[in-house]
Design a protein around this motif. Structure first.
Motif, mmCIF file in Angstrom:
data_model
loop_
_atom_site.group_PDB
_atom_site.id
_atom_site.type_symbol
_atom_site.label_atom_id
_atom_site.label_comp_id
_atom_site.label_asym_id
_atom_site.label_seq_id
_atom_site.Cartn_x
_atom_site.Cartn_y
_atom_site.Cartn_z
ATOM 1 N N ASP A 40 0.851 -1.181 0.000
ATOM 2 C CA ASP A 40 0.000 0.000 0.000
ATOM 3 C C ASP A 40 0.892 1.238 0.000
ATOM 4 O O ASP A 40 1.499 1.582 1.000
ATOM 5 C CB ASP A 40 -0.890 -0.024 1.243
ATOM 6 C CG ASP A 40 -1.923 1.095 1.251
ATOM 7 O OD1 ASP A 40 -1.862 1.970 0.369
ATOM 8 O OD2 ASP A 40 -2.782 1.088 2.155
ATOM 9 N N ASN A 41 0.936 1.929 -1.144
ATOM 10 C CA ASN A 41 1.840 3.064 -1.299
ATOM 11 C C ASN A 41 1.157 4.407 -1.044
ATOM 12 O O ASN A 41 1.707 5.460 -1.357
ATOM 13 C CB ASN A 41 2.439 3.052 -2.705
ATOM 14 C CG ASN A 41 3.787 3.732 -2.806
ATOM 15 O OD1 ASN A 41 4.190 4.173 -3.880
ATOM 16 N ND2 ASN A 41 4.510 3.848 -1.707
ATOM 17 N N ASP A 42 -0.035 4.344 -0.467
ATOM 18 C CA ASP A 42 -0.779 5.555 -0.123
ATOM 19 C C ASP A 42 -0.444 5.959 1.317
ATOM 20 O O ASP A 42 -0.594 5.142 2.230
ATOM 21 C CB ASP A 42 -2.267 5.290 -0.248
ATOM 22 C CG ASP A 42 -3.117 6.533 -0.003
ATOM 23 O OD1 ASP A 42 -2.533 7.604 0.288
ATOM 24 O OD2 ASP A 42 -4.350 6.427 -0.106
ATOM 25 N N TYR A 64 0.004 -7.768 4.113
ATOM 26 C CA TYR A 64 -0.233 -6.345 3.879
ATOM 27 C C TYR A 64 0.973 -5.555 4.369
ATOM 28 O O TYR A 64 1.437 -5.728 5.497
ATOM 29 C CB TYR A 64 -1.482 -5.870 4.616
ATOM 30 C CG TYR A 64 -1.660 -4.363 4.591
ATOM 31 C CD1 TYR A 64 -2.178 -3.723 3.472
ATOM 32 C CD2 TYR A 64 -1.281 -3.581 5.689
ATOM 33 C CE1 TYR A 64 -2.335 -2.348 3.437
ATOM 34 C CE2 TYR A 64 -1.430 -2.200 5.662
ATOM 35 C CZ TYR A 64 -1.954 -1.586 4.541
ATOM 36 O OH TYR A 64 -2.095 -0.224 4.511
ATOM 37 N N VAL A 65 1.488 -4.672 3.495
ATOM 38 C CA VAL A 65 2.634 -3.835 3.852
ATOM 39 C C VAL A 65 2.288 -2.385 3.526
ATOM 40 O O VAL A 65 1.895 -2.074 2.399
ATOM 41 C CB VAL A 65 3.901 -4.241 3.058
ATOM 42 C CG1 VAL A 65 5.093 -3.415 3.535
ATOM 43 C CG2 VAL A 65 4.180 -5.725 3.190
ATOM 44 N N HIS A 66 2.433 -1.514 4.491
ATOM 45 C CA HIS A 66 2.204 -0.093 4.249
ATOM 46 C C HIS A 66 3.538 0.594 4.013
ATOM 47 O O HIS A 66 4.421 0.579 4.876
ATOM 48 C CB HIS A 66 1.503 0.558 5.448
ATOM 49 C CG HIS A 66 1.170 1.991 5.217
ATOM 50 N ND1 HIS A 66 1.194 2.953 6.205
ATOM 51 C CD2 HIS A 66 0.797 2.666 4.076
ATOM 52 C CE1 HIS A 66 0.846 4.118 5.706
ATOM 53 N NE2 HIS A 66 0.602 3.979 4.419
ATOM 54 N N GLN A 67 3.696 1.184 2.823
ATOM 55 C CA GLN A 67 4.907 1.929 2.474
ATOM 56 C C GLN A 67 4.468 3.359 2.141
ATOM 57 O O GLN A 67 4.074 3.649 1.012
ATOM 58 C CB GLN A 67 5.618 1.280 1.293
ATOM 59 C CG GLN A 67 6.792 2.068 0.722
ATOM 60 C CD GLN A 67 7.798 2.526 1.773
ATOM 61 O OE1 GLN A 67 7.678 3.617 2.343
ATOM 62 N NE2 GLN A 67 8.780 1.680 2.047
ATOM 63 N N PRO A 68 4.499 4.266 3.115
ATOM 64 C CA PRO A 68 3.982 5.625 2.890
ATOM 65 C C PRO A 68 4.868 6.490 2.005
ATOM 66 O O PRO A 68 4.413 7.541 1.540
ATOM 67 C CB PRO A 68 3.893 6.198 4.305
ATOM 68 C CG PRO A 68 4.926 5.439 5.081
ATOM 69 C CD PRO A 68 4.925 4.058 4.502
#
Length: 309
Positions: A40-42, A64-68
């Motif tokens: 998730d690049n958001d 699931y990986v969050h990458q801001p």
């Protein structure tokens, strides 16, 4: 059984992501998926709920990986960091829908040719495009190749591809982060692999459908994307300090810009399918001529978010 980890980078497209991810559940053999990694690049983490819901239904692990930190190369590298033990990595874009035999076709071709990278065909669809240029938009987002499985002497984009981790995706950051906002991170990787003798193959039955979102299904976006695409071969020649190839690509680009541009003007520019197609070809030629990095259009990351705001 040979399996692959599938990585889907996503940026504020929860509905599209859901379609893409659920197409993996509909594979003839979903167990060919070792795990699904959604990056998730958001910065606002808009893909988390969709991914968590999918994980409850999937017959394979869903990570699931969050990458801001926005950027296409960073998103891809982040996905790889969460699949360190994977032998094969398949990339599916969040606007793509895999056909029932997609992953198995990629794996079969990889095994047959011992390929480092395998590409598959793409059918572009653009339901939101203006009727007059819809065929041009759909062709632009499509990928055509040989009718049968074969080794390749050229490369395509990263979306709808399978890569051998040990040979094609070496190191922690195989995708060039300087291309985060412009794209072309896959072109840089494949040019490097080609230089070192990597084997590329084509899986004719590994079809995916690419549904162009409304903010991309227009002539203005196509012209920018075509210009950026045209810059690729010239930039590769420049990075290899191959001046003869650079001059050749610039000359080809100049010819395309003038010939197709004049043809586009003469056929109504973007008002007709023929005119739109010629203008897109002209823009690609201009990219070959004006290949300098300072002139690269920003199409991904923060720029992509702005288009949707």
């Amino acid at each position: 059984m040979t399996r692959a980890t599938v990585i889907i980078p996503t940026l504020r497209r929860p509905e599209s992501l859901d379609r893409a991810a659920r197409s993996l559940l509909a594979l003839l053999d979903p167990h060919a998926v070792e795990r699904l990694v959604v990056v998730d690049n958001d910065p606002q983490a808009t893909a988390e709920a969709t991914t968590r819901a999918l994980a409850l239904e999937a017959p394979f692990a869903v990570v699931y990986v969050h990458q801001p930190q926005t950027g296409i190369a960073t998103a891809r590298n982040t996905g790889l960091a969460h699949a360190a033990d994977a032998r094969f990595i398949a990339f599916l874009d969040d606007d793509e829908i895999a056909s029932a035999n997609w992953l198995q076709a990629l794996l079969d071709v990889q095994k047959h040719y011992d390929a480092d990278v395998v590409f598959g065909p793409i059918e572009g669809i653009a339901p939101d495009a203006r009727a007059g240029i819809r065929p041009v938009v759909e062709t632009f987002f499509s990928r055509r190749g040989p009718d049968t499985d074969t080794l390749l002497t050229r490369t395509y984009g990263c979306g709808n591809s399978l890569m051998k981790r040990q040979t094609a995706l070496v190191g922690d950051t195989p995708f060039e982060v300087s291309a985060n906002q412009t794209g072309g991170e896959d072109d840089i990787l494949f040019a490097r692999l080609e230089k070192h003798g990597a084997r590329f193959a084509w899986a004719a039955q590994a079809w995916v459908q690419d549904q162009a979102p409304s903010h991309r299904a227009n002539l203005a976006y196509l012209l920018q994307r075509a210009y950026a695409r045209g810059q690729g071969p010239s930039q590769t020649a420049a990075s290899h300090r191959d001046m003869a190839a650079l001059v050749r690509w610039m000359a080809i680009g100049a010819g395309q810009f003038v010939i197709f541009g004049l043809g586009g003007v003469g056929t109504g520019m973007g008002l007709t399918p023929t005119g739109a197609d010629l203008m897109v070809r002209s823009a690609e030629g201009l990219g070959k001529l004006l290949w300098f990095s300072s002139l690269e259009p920003k199409l991904y990351g923060i720029s992509e978010l702005k288009r949707r705001s």
